[in-house]
Every structure is written in C-alpha cells, then in structure tokens.
Design an enzyme around this catalytic site. Sequence first.
Site, PDB file in Angstrom:
ATOM      1  N   LYS A  57      11.977  66.809  20.064  1.00 27.43           N
ATOM      2  CA  LYS A  57      12.131  65.536  20.767  1.00 27.43           C
ATOM      3  C   LYS A  57      13.548  65.550  21.328  1.00 27.43           C
ATOM      4  O   LYS A  57      14.502  65.104  20.681  1.00 27.43           O
ATOM      5  CB  LYS A  57      11.883  64.373  19.790  1.00 27.43           C
ATOM      6  CG  LYS A  57      11.663  63.042  20.480  1.00 27.43           C
ATOM      7  CD  LYS A  57      11.138  62.025  19.480  1.00 27.43           C
ATOM      8  CE  LYS A  57      11.374  60.606  19.932  1.00 27.43           C
ATOM      9  NZ  LYS A  57      10.735  60.227  21.182  1.00 27.43           N
TER      10      LYS A  57
HETATM   11  N1  PMP Z   1       4.864  61.584  22.733  1.00 28.59           N
HETATM   12  C1  PMP Z   1       6.038  61.370  23.340  1.00 28.59           C
HETATM   13  C2  PMP Z   1       6.394  62.139  24.563  1.00 28.59           C
HETATM   14  C3  PMP Z   1       6.926  60.410  22.816  1.00 28.59           C
HETATM   15  O1  PMP Z   1       8.098  60.175  23.410  1.00 28.59           O
HETATM   16  C4  PMP Z   1       6.566  59.669  21.667  1.00 28.59           C
HETATM   17  C5  PMP Z   1       7.484  58.627  21.120  1.00 28.59           C
HETATM   18  N2  PMP Z   1       8.421  59.201  20.234  1.00 28.59           N
HETATM   19  C6  PMP Z   1       5.327  59.941  21.073  1.00 28.59           C
HETATM   20  C7  PMP Z   1       4.503  60.906  21.642  1.00 28.59           C
HETATM   21  C8  PMP Z   1       4.912  59.244  19.822  1.00 28.59           C
HETATM   22  O2  PMP Z   1       5.672  59.732  18.761  1.00 28.59           O
HETATM   23  P1  PMP Z   1       5.984  58.839  17.485  1.00 28.59           P
HETATM   24  O3  PMP Z   1       4.670  58.374  16.981  1.00 28.59           O
HETATM   25  O4  PMP Z   1       6.655  59.784  16.547  1.00 28.59           O
HETATM   26  O5  PMP Z   1       6.830  57.718  17.922  1.00 28.59           O
END
Ligand code: PMP
Length: 304
Positions: free
Chosen positions: A155
């Site tokens: 991320k």
């Molecule tokens: N995909 C992307 C590209 C994101 O930015 C996010 C948000 N963090 C998610 C999926 C969902 O991830 P999470 O459930 O860990 O927030």
Amino acid sequence: MAMTEAGTIWLDGALVPWHEAQVHVLTHGLHYGTGVLEGTRVFETADGPAVFRLADHLRRLERSARMLRLPLPYGVDELAAATLELVRANGHRSCYLRHFAFLGYGSMGLDMRSSPTVTAIAGWEWAEQPADRPLRLKTSSWRRNDPNSVPPAAKATGPYLNSALARREATDAGYDEALLLAADGSVSECSAENVFAVRDGVLRTPPASAGALEGITQDTVLALARKLGVAVRVESLLRSDLYAADEVFVCGTAAGVVPVGSLDDREIPSAPGDLTKRLADLYRAAVHGEVPAFRRWLTPVGGS
Ligand code: PMP
C-alpha cells in the site's frame, strides 16, 4: 473525504500541533511517490473507543515498506503505542487514522538511499456516512497497476495515481466508483475498495495476483462469511461474473461494506442483496465490539 482538524499529529516520535506537521517542498516522496500508508479506524464500543485491527494494519505497513525497501524507523509495537497516545491526546471517540512513512528531504533524484524516512500518524473525525443507495460502478479504461510494474500488495503512495485516475474518470462520467481490471482483463478491485460477487450463495473475491490490495476489510468479510456458514472463494473473476452476479458489493476501511447497484449500467437486480445486508450488519456489529468472537480485533484506546 471531509476533514475535521484535530489538535495534534504524531510526527517522528513527538505530538506536534496540527498545522506544524509540515515538510519541505523537496520531499522525496512528494516527487516520486516513495511512501507507504495505512487507513485505519477507531470505533465507539461499549468499553470505549477501540482501534479495529490495528496490528494487522501496522503489519501491512511494515510489509509495504519492506517491498519498497523504505527503512521504517519504528516497529509495529512502537507505532501501536504512538497511535493510542495520539487518539487519547486528540480526545477522539471515533476517527479515521492515517499512518504513513515516506522519504523526506535529503537529495533530489531517484536514488532512495540519501533521503531520511519521515513517519507520521494523523487522525481526524469520521462521521459514519451510510450510502443512501447502492453504488453505480463503471469499468475503468485504466488498468490496475501490473504486479510486475509496482507491487499491488504494497500500500504505497505513488501507485495511488492509478486509483486517482480511475476514480476521476468514473465520477466525471457520473458514476460513483471505478472498477479496475488487471492487464489480463480479470477483475482486480475498485479505486479504494475490494470487490465481492455473490452467485448461488457462493461469495467470491479476486486474489492479490489480480493486482488487488490484500484488504483488511476483505479479510474481515471472508471471516464473517465463514462464520455465517457461507461458501467463500478467493479466485480470479471476469467482469461478466459481476454482470451475472446475484449480488455485488465493495468493502474497505473507509467505505465499510457497501452494496453495488449496477456495473456499466447493468443492474444488479437484488441490490442490496440479502447476503450483502447480513454481512454489512455483522461488519458494523464487529467493529463496534458487539460480536464476542471478533473482539480480539479491537484494541482499546484506553485512558479516560
Ligand atoms: N483496495 C485499495 C486500492 C485500497 O486503497 C483500499 C483501502 N485501503 C482497499 C482496497 C481496502 O483495503 P482495507 O480494507 O484494508 O481498507
């Protein structure tokens, strides 16, 4: 994302006033996207505010930094303690938290070795904004970052340009959110949420190999579905699997679990579907500490 300013931001080990948490314009990460981030939430529970899956978010931050070879000066335990200190200092009962680390001011140029890491945690009030209607999705003309161009499991800040382009294209065209496909045309994810399809009672979501982030809400939903006795599969999906689905929903830390009403103007007939509603309710209960089996996911903020 509406933002209500808070009192302080945690910056490299100290709590500093909100407007003093600043960086130089020649910050490496501003120019080259050399940073990693997390979005985490604090929810009200009967025992006071608590952070949902804090350790999992911080471990993902650590993995993201490792993939970028970004030196992270603080460990998971230190960042967890700093997080709780920040939430207490700001007096938040519920909030969105942004953990991030990026290469700061040092040298200009792509070499990552001459700039120091800046680490910060910010939190701001976050009002629950339940979607008033199922989302309208549009398949993006932008493909999801290829896993061999930038690692989607990290991320990282730079790769969000891909999400921003896709989100902008979808909203300019009057849709709520973009669905991104991988280079091979399989379904990847939305600009900031993972995607799920339900057909004949089976719940399916694409894997990381489709370029999707390993979403913590995605993992949470899979666990909740298993608890409900629902068959789950993490596998490659075609966009036609979504067109033909009984139910489609997206999920993420910021969004929660949100039903999808249409994709490329093809209506999902049952939206919001029964399983989507059950999972959204169970998710809401879990984050608020109302499901004993999942209280282990909550870290109390503590203090008064
Ligand atoms: N995909 C992307 C590209 C994101 O930015 C996010 C948000 N963090 C998610 C999926 C969902 O991830 P999470 O459930 O860990 O927030």
